[in-house]
Design a protein around this motif. Structure first.
Motif, PDB file in Angstrom:
ATOM      1  N   SER A  19       0.855  -1.181   0.000  1.00 61.17           N
ATOM      2  CA  SER A  19       0.000   0.000   0.000  1.00 61.17           C
ATOM      3  C   SER A  19       0.889   1.229   0.000  1.00 61.17           C
ATOM      4  O   SER A  19       2.125   1.124  -0.046  1.00 61.17           O
ATOM      5  N   GLU A  20       0.261   2.403   0.053  1.00 63.00           N
ATOM      6  CA  GLU A  20       1.034   3.641   0.099  1.00 63.00           C
ATOM      7  C   GLU A  20       1.770   3.801   1.417  1.00 63.00           C
ATOM      8  O   GLU A  20       2.686   4.619   1.524  1.00 63.00           O
ATOM      9  N   GLU A  21       1.400   3.029   2.422  1.00 61.87           N
ATOM     10  CA  GLU A  21       1.973   3.189   3.749  1.00 61.87           C
ATOM     11  C   GLU A  21       2.964   2.102   4.130  1.00 61.87           C
ATOM     12  O   GLU A  21       3.750   2.301   5.057  1.00 61.87           O
ATOM     13  N   ALA A  22       2.929   0.958   3.463  1.00 63.25           N
ATOM     14  CA  ALA A  22       3.768  -0.146   3.931  1.00 63.25           C
ATOM     15  C   ALA A  22       4.132  -1.074   2.785  1.00 63.25           C
ATOM     16  O   ALA A  22       3.445  -1.145   1.758  1.00 63.25           O
ATOM     17  N   ASP A  23       5.239  -1.788   2.989  1.00 60.01           N
ATOM     18  CA  ASP A  23       5.672  -2.856   2.100  1.00 60.01           C
ATOM     19  C   ASP A  23       5.295  -4.202   2.709  1.00 60.01           C
ATOM     20  O   ASP A  23       4.971  -4.304   3.891  1.00 60.01           O
TER      21      ASP A  23
END
Length: 221
Positions: A100-104
């Protein structure tokens, strides 16, 4: 005993003709202050002040140029880069991919069992709250046995829907002994991460292929 009067006169004349040695050297003493440092006092302090002014001006100049360069870089609309990494050892293969845009996502493949896991950390909670798994043996035709694998990740813009959440990462797994490979995607739900809910599911197979295809010579004629 008496001396002749001419003896005293001669002695006085001789004493008067002798040179008198001054007790103080020229340039020293209370009447002649020391002048060895008068040159430094006259020129040294102004020179030191001038050098200080030049140094301050130079530092201010380069500080201004650095600030200008930072301002230009911050105003430029640079593209966002996503960097993934992958490593392989005798027993495990690991890779990272954008979930996501926040995490891998951290992908770990066990060579002995063929189990592929994707663990996702929630940055706001600071814990792994997403776990997705699949066994790659069936897709690669290893028959549930271990093998030598390569693991890589890429990106794809899959169509998304509320009932079909999909991450933007594609996972590629290859069996180096046969050349067979498979691709997968992770059904990651961004809304669940925003709400802080735990996620568990299966990594979904997309397609399979082989690096050693059988060539049909009849079709080439």
């Amino acid at each position: 005993m008496s001396f002749p009067s001419d003896f005293e006169t001669e002695n006085t004349v001789e004493n008067a003709s002798l040179p008198v040695v001054e007790s103080t050297l020229r340039g020293q003493g209370p009447d002649h202050p020391n002048v060895c440092c008068q040159g430094w006092t006259r020129f040294g302090f102004p020179l030191a002040g001038l050098l200080m002014v030049v140094a301050i001006g130079t530092a201010a100049y380069f500080a201004g140029r650095s600030h200008t360069a930072e301002t230009k870089l911050s105003s430029m609309d640079l593209p966002l880069l996503h960097a993934n990494a992958a490593v392989t050892s005798e027993k495990f293969s690991c890779a990272t991919g954008t979930i996501s845009e926040e995490a891998d996502g951290l992908f770990v493949l066990d060579h002995n069992s063929g189990l592929l896991q994707c663990s996702v950390i929630y940055p706001r909670l600071g814990r792994f709250m997403g776990l997705f798994t699949v066994n790659v043996g069936e897709a690669l035709g290893t028959g549930g046995k271990g093998g030598s694998f390569l693991l890589l990740t890429g990106r794809a813009d899959f169509p998304r829907a509320s009932n079909n959440p999909v991450a933007t990462t594609v996972v590629y797994v290859m069996d180096t002994s046969t050349g067979n490979y498979a691709s997968y995607y992770v059904p990651f739900n961004r809304q669940a991460m925003t709400a802080g809910r735990t996620q568990q599911g299966l990594i979904t197979l997309i397609s399979t292929g082989s690096a050693n295809p059988v060539i049909d010579r009849d079709t080439l004629r």
